[in-house]
Each structure stands twice: as structure tokens, then as C-alpha cells.
Design an enzyme around this catalytic site. Structure first.
Site, short mmCIF file in Angstrom:
data_model
loop_
_atom_site.label_atom_id
_atom_site.label_comp_id
_atom_site.label_asym_id
_atom_site.label_seq_id
_atom_site.Cartn_x
_atom_site.Cartn_y
_atom_site.Cartn_z
N ASP A 406 0.82 -1.21 0.00
CA ASP A 406 0.00 0.00 0.00
C ASP A 406 0.86 1.26 0.00
O ASP A 406 1.95 1.29 0.58
CB ASP A 406 -0.90 -0.02 1.25
CG ASP A 406 -1.80 1.19 1.34
OD1 ASP A 406 -2.66 1.34 0.45
OD2 ASP A 406 -1.64 1.99 2.28
N GLU A 459 1.01 -0.60 -5.17
CA GLU A 459 0.03 0.46 -5.41
C GLU A 459 0.83 1.75 -5.52
O GLU A 459 1.19 2.36 -4.51
CB GLU A 459 -0.99 0.54 -4.28
CG GLU A 459 -2.12 1.52 -4.59
CD GLU A 459 -2.49 2.42 -3.43
OE1 GLU A 459 -3.49 3.15 -3.55
OE2 GLU A 459 -1.78 2.42 -2.41
#
Length: 729
Positions: A406, A459
Site C-alpha cells: 500500500d 500500489e
């Protein structure tokens, strides 16, 4: 003086005061026992009473003096208190065994979770009687004192002081402690001030609010049954289908009890989620972060326990069972992993020993303005090892198949979400965080070296170069990268009224300019259906029928476009409401034909995608894609062909992004012969209009779109067609 140091919890070297010590002609045994009235020392193997201990004044320090030639043996303490009598094996007779925990910690990331935290061990080497218990080890280099507290010592901060080592770790072996017992660490900072009780940074199990206690856990008890999945060989993930179902376990579906709406457990999800995902044809589950986190509203993206699956849904064995059953069902499991930042909760990592152990000290590097959280110090060896160890831990102990990392962009850039003057340039005066870049490369190298069948996914929302390229090619080393550009552009396009789409045609075609720069996954994630953005269905313009038709057309465009696929839960049946993490998905909508039709389409897309290699084999190779027509902005029609690796199978994708049907619409094709309709998103089974029911077309020897042959199609409104051509062998 000794008792004062122990009483005030300022003892950093309890082994120098407690346990067995030679003193000239005598051997002394000392024990610190708050609440004790009377104490006897008893041999462990023969239960012989060696003598009664003498109390030092009114303190809790007890001592027994023996002759110097007393034969060394293990002993236990028989303790009388106002609440009764109990026995315990004195932990301070095991100095060597406690120190052993940190001898090799700095040599290998995996050593952190194999040596630190609460390790269940059995001591037998060189001992007359084997002793089982738990060895605790925690990193707190600047603390003045640390003790382990728990149910086993009535959470008394002075009962079990830990020994500080030269490496900054604090250690203690406590006999008799078993899996399931709760504990925390009580620390004092360098000035002797008490800090909030801390959960174990490498705790393997944790409790929820209000205790947030760590729990001793035995990793050896669960018996895995996924050996066939783990031992598979020869699979190239880039040439395999990958359709990912992104799930928030707490809100996929809930159960209703007398107490209200409650989570499904990991084991209950096995019975409900897994069959659904298999039936829908997905290949992988991606789970929003399962690392333990205190605040439900963070969805797991503010973790405090990077080595503990959240206990909201069960214990670690339950989570292992969930992964195990996924594998036995043929599903890969990806988890979101968050090494970018962590919250300030008192029981967590922030200012762990009174100083910035885990986070950058300067807020211009150590504080995240977007999420009000701390940023790890990516340049500190112990923190780097901690983070890499966490990544390896999930792959090792829980057989996870992939880590979706993330907020990578926030790690890469020192000025991420910061204004001028709010960040510190690197040594070259630029904005790249060299320390974070180095960490990500190391993590990826270690993960792929030790677990070759796994994948790591970034990401990353910028144009940072070579995110999914190997480290030896000067890349970050990720296996895949989310294509945030495709997501942004295509959603912006599809939200437009069809009357205006002709002016935005390049938003659909631009992604192919850079489609092979990275190994892309096309994401329609949870971030696109929260915070006022509305559900995927509600992004679509038009009346009720047109909204559904737009969604179906767009979904098929996505599955035809190069790149692996990811869809957030609820997208697949056209959830109407924006995602709410505190409630179940709107499963009742499946009572209506519209939503049942959308779900049927997603099921068809997944099964078609997995069945036909032309749609996945060359996702990351440019020879697997060819434009047929990308210039038809006036009619908002797009046509391209996907090819299998041997080019014998071709799937043509034709998208009509207007509500105007087109008869005798001609497109060029590469081969003479028959073309079968694989998919028509306008069919009645998908709640379409059934404008055309034609199932096959014959290529004509009429050149079109610079191709030698062509087809005259009946093109439905707001629909995507797949046509397949397969060359005879």
C-alpha cells in the site's frame, strides 16, 4: 539498594541481582517476589527442600544462602501469599538461555520472528530436567527498564524485569507459560518515566479493545493441507489468468444476532465467501489488511501488529485455515501490506521506548500529513529488518501468495503531500527517498528469493520508472503494479454523458501508450467507491437501463484490455450504495433482474477470461495486442484484437460507448474464416436489450482498417462484443 532498584522498576540487569550467584564460600539464590509472605527453594527434579528464603527488610527481595559446594541443579520456588500457596520455576536461573534469543538476530530478517517476540521453547540441553516456557525478547534500545506483564504475574510491573543486552534487546525466559496467555511490556524511558503498556511489536496474536494485549501463540500446532498448491511448478504468473476479487472481510457479508450485526469469522467465511468466489470464476482473493489494527474505520490501513492477523475474525489458526481452504479450492490469496506508516496509538510502535525507535524523528520525514500517522525510519537497520521480516512472515507462516504493498508513492517521495519547506531533500537535493527505495528493493529480493511462486504488487500512483522491473535492471523489484492511470482515465471517460464522450476518446486509448512499461494490474478498488465517490454503478450516466448498460460495457472493456484484473466486492453485482465498512454489501439487490444480470455478466467475463489464452497470455507483451480502430471518436467506438502467444487464437473486442445501435458496422480483421460471438453484454441474460442475437460472422474479402478482411457487425447500444477466431491446427 538492590531492592530499591527492583521496587522502582529501574533494574536493567536483573540477572546480576536475581537467580544463583557465587559469593566466596557460599552460593546465594535471590528472588524478587511481590506479595510473598514465605518462600522455600525446592529442587525441580527431586522436590527436595533446600531451605527457606530470608526476606530483606520489608522488601519483596528474598534470599537463600547455601554452601559453596552445593551441587548446581534446577529449582523452583514454593511461595505462600495471602491468597494461598503456589509454585513457580525461577526464571532468573536461565540467563544463558535468555541471551541466546538475540545472538543471531542481526544476520537474517527471518530471525526476527524466529527469535524475538514470545517464543514457545523447551530447554533441555545441559539441564537435568527439561523446562518448557516462553522466551520474550523485545527491541527497546533507549529504555531504562523493561518488564513483561500479564495474567501470569497479575500484571505486576515489578514482577518480571527483563535483561538488557548490548544490542538493545531485552530478554527473559519465563518457565511454564503456554499458548493463549496474554502479555504486554511495561517500559520506562531513559529518564525513568513510565510509558503506556506496549503490545509486542512482533506479537503473533493480539486482543481487541480495550486490552490490546498480545497473546502467546504456537505456530507449530496447525497442520497445513495445501502441499499440492505450494509445490506447483512452472507457472508463469504473467502468462496466467489473474482476476482478483478485492474483499474487506468485515463488510462482505455480516450475520445478525441478538447483539446486532456481527462479523463473520474466518471459518464462517470459508463456508460463504469461498464458494461464491469460485462460482464467480475469480482466480485470487485480495484481502484488505489483516495485520492487527485498533480502529475499524481505518479498514486495516493503520496497523499496529505487523505479525498478527486481526483477531476480529478469529485466531491465527483460523486465518491459516482460511488460507489453506482457499488453496485447496484453487484460489490464490493476496493480502494488503502496509509498510509506509503506522498510527500513534499508545500500545503501538510510536515512541516505543520514549524515543523514535521505529519512526523518523524529524516530523518533516516522520509524520504523514494525509493520514496523521508516523512514517517508518527506512534508513535504520533495525526498522528495515523489521519490515522485511514482516513481509517474509506472511509468506512463510501463513502461506500467502502475494503482498499488495500500500501507498508506495508516499514512500518513494520525500515531498509526498507536502508543501515547499515541509520536507527535507535527499543528499542530492532531490525528492526521492533513497532509503525507502533501498528498502523496497531489499524486500522484493528477499521475498522472491525465498518464495519463488509468490508475487508482490505495488500500489504506486506516479510515473516512477521500473516499479515492476527486477532490481538487477535498476527496478524496484515488484512483480506487478496497479495501473492507476488507466483507472483514472477510464472512469473519467465512462462517467461522461455519451453525448460528450467523443471529446474524451483519448482517455480510453492513452493507456496503450505505456501499457507495457510495467506489469500492470487494472484495478477498480475500494478507493473508488468511498468518500463520496459513489458506487461503480452510480458513476454511470443515464437512466436506470443506461447505467446498467454502461457498467456492463465498461466491465467487458476492462476484461479485454491488456493487464490483469482487480474488482472490489460489490462491483460484480452493481451495488447501488457507496461502500460502508460498517455494513454488509447489498445482497438483497440480487432479487432484481438488473443486478442479477450484472452479476451474471461478471461471472461470464471471469470464465471467458480464464478459458481463452488470447485474453491473458500476452498481457505484458506488445505482440499480443493490436488496434483495429482507435480513431472513431465521433461514434465513440473502440476495436482491438488480443492474441494468444502463438497467435493462433484471436479475440476481437468491440466497444460501443453510445446508446445508438449500429447495423452493418464494419471492422477489419486479420484472417479469413468464421468468427464466433464469445460475449455480447447486451444479451437479455445480462439485462440487456437483445438488439442482436447473431452468434457468428463470416469474414469478407474486403479490406478495412488496413486489414485484409472485414466483418459487417450488428453492434448493440452501450455494449461490448467479443468475437473469437481460432486458426485450425
Amino acid at each position: 539498594m538492590q531492592s530499591v532498584e527492583l521496587q522502582q522498576r529501574l533494574c536493567a540487569e536483573p540477572f546480576s541481582l536475581l537467580g544463583v550467584h557465587k559469593a566466596g564460600l557460599f552460593t546465594r539464590i535471590r528472588a524478587w517476589l511481590p506479595g510473598a509472605l514465605e518462600v522455600n527453594v525446592v529442587t525441580l527434579d527431586t522436590n527436595e527442600i533446600l531451605g527457606r528464603m530470608r526476606r530483606e527488610g520489608n522488601s519483596a527481595l528474598f534470599e537463600l544462602e547455601l554452601v559453596a559446594d552445593w551441587p548446581a541443579c534446577l529449582y523452583k520456588l514454593d511461595i505462600l501469599t495471602s491468597n494461598g500457596r503456589y509454585e513457580r520455576i525461577d526464571p532468573y536461573q536461565f540467563q544463558q538461555q535468555a541471551y541466546h534469543a538475540v545472538h543471531f538476530v542481526d544476520q537474517d530478517p527471518q530471525n526476527l520472528y524466529q527469535q524475538l517476540g514470545a517464543q514457545l521453547i523447551s530447554l533441555d540441553e545441559g539441564l537435568s530436567t527439561p523446562v518448557s516456557g516462553t522466551r520474550f525478547a523485545v527491541y527497546a534500545p533507549n529504555a531504562r527498564a523493561v518488564s513483561v506483564i500479564g495474567d501470569f504475574n497479575w500484571w505486576d510491573e515489578s514482577a518480571h524485569p527483563m535483561q538488557k543486552t548490548s544490542l538493545g534487546y531485552w530478554v527473559l525466559f519465563v518457565p511454564g507459560l503456554k499458548a493463549g496467555q496474554r502479555y504486554k511490556y511495561a517500559l520506562k524511558d531513559s529518564h525513568g518515566n513510565a510509558l503506556p503498556h506496549k503490545a509486542d511489536p512482533i506479537g503473533f496474536q493480539a486482543e481487541q479493545y480495550p486490552s490490546h494485549a498480545s497473546v502467546i501463540y504456537n505456530h507449530q500446532e496447525y497442520q497445513w493441507q495445501d502441499s499440492a498448491w505450494r509445490q506447483r511448478e512452472g507457472e508463469n504468473p504473467y502468462q496466467r489468468p489473474m482476476s482478483i476479487y478485492e474483499v474487506h472481510l468485515g463488510s462482505w457479508r455480516r450475520k445478525f444476532t441478538e447483539q446486532g450485526s456481527e462479523y463473520l469469522s474466518y471459518r464462517e467465511l470459508v463456508k460463504t465467501l469461498l464458494p461464491y468466489v469460485k462460482d464467480m470464476g475469480y482466480t485470487h482473493l485480495e484481502i484488505l489488511p489483516v495485520s492487527e489494527y485498533p480502529f475499524d474505520g481505518s479498514w486495516g490501513y493503520q496497523p499496529v501488529g505487523l505479525f498478527a492477523p486481526t483477531s476480529r475474525f478469529g485466531d491465527p489458526d483460523d486465518f491459516k485455515y482460511f488460507v489453506d481452504q482457499c488453496h485447496q479450492s484453487g484460489l490464490g490469496v493476496i493480502i494488503d501490506w502496509v509498510p509506509a506508516h503506522f498510527p500513534e496509538d499508545g500500545h503501538g510502535l510510536a515512541r516505543f521506548d520514549g524515543t523514535h525507535v521505529y519512526e523518523y524523528a524529524d516530523p518533516r520525514k516522520g509524520w504523514h500529513p494525509d493520514w496523521n500517522s508516523c512514517i517508518y525510519d527506512f534508513g535504520k537497520d533495525e526498522v528495515r529488518q523489521f519490515l522485511v521480516a514482516s513481509a517474509l512472515y506472511w509468506l512463510d507462516k501463513f502461506h500467502i501468495d502475494g503482498l499488495r504493498v500500500d501507498a508506495v508513492a508516499s514512500m518513494l517521495y520525500l515531498d509526498y503531500s507536502r508543501n515547499e519547506g515541509e520536507w527535507i531533500p535527499n543528499v542530492d537535493g532531490g525528492n526521492h527517498n533513497y532509503e525507502a527505495i533501498s528498502l523496497l528493493r531489499w524486500m522484493n529480493q528477499e521475498a522472491y528469493r525465498r518464495f519463488p511462486n509468490i508475487m508482490t504488487i505495488a500500489e504506486e500512483s506516479t510515473s516512477f520508472a521500473k516499479v515492476s522491473r527486477p532490481v538487477y535492471e535498476d527496478g524496484l523489484g515488484f512483480g506487478f503494479k496497479w495501473n492507476m492511470g488507466w483507472m483514472h482515465d477510464s472512469l473519467h471517460y465512462i462517467a461522461k454523458d455519451p453525448a460528450y464522450r467523443s471529446y474524451h476518446h483519448n482517455e480510453l486509448t492513452f493507456s496503450m501508450v505505456y501499457a507495457y512499461d510495467e506489469n500492470f494490474i487494472l484495478p477498480l478498488s475500494h478507493d473508488e467507491v468511498v468518500h463520496g465517490k459513489g458506487s461503480l454503478l452510480r458513476k454511470m450516466p443515464g437512466d436506470e437501463w443506461q447505467q446498467a448498460a454502461n457498467l456492463r460495457c465498461y466491465a467487458a472493456f476492462m476484461f479485454g484490455h491488456p493487464g490483469k484484473k482487480l474488482n472490489f466486492m460489490g462491483n460484480e453485482f452493481g451495488q447501488s450504495a457507496e461502500w460502508n465498512h460498517d455494513a454488509s454489501l447489498q445482497w438483497h439487490l440480487l432479487e432484481y433482474d438488473k443486478h442479477k444480470g450484472i452479476q451474471t455478466l461478471y461471472r461470464s467475463l471471469n470464465h471467458i477470461y480464464c478459458r481463452y489464452p488470447a485474453l491473458y497470455e500476452c498481457d505484458h507483451q506488445n505482440h499480443g495486442f493490436e488496434w483495429i480502430d482507435h480513431h472513431n471518436a465521433e461514434q465513440s467506438i473502440l476495436a482491438f484484437v488480443r492474441k494468444s502467444a502463438d497467435a493462433r487464437q484471436k479475440v476481437y473486442v468491440i466497444c460501443n460507448f453510445t446508446p445508438v445501435p449500429r447495423s452493418e458496422f464494419r471492422i477489419g480483421v486479420l484472417d479469413k474464416g468464421q468468427y464466433q460471438v464469445l460475449l455480447n453484454t447486451d444479451e437479455s441474460q445480462y439485462w440487456g436489450s437483445d438488439f442482436t442475437q447473431q452468434k457468428q460472422y463470416q469474414a469478407e474479402e474486403q479490406a478495412w482498417h488496413d486489414k485484409p478482411y472485414s466483418l459487417a457487425l450488428e453492434l448493440p447500444p452501450l455494449a461490448t462484443l467479443y468475437l473469437i477466431y481460432e486458426q485450425d491446427s
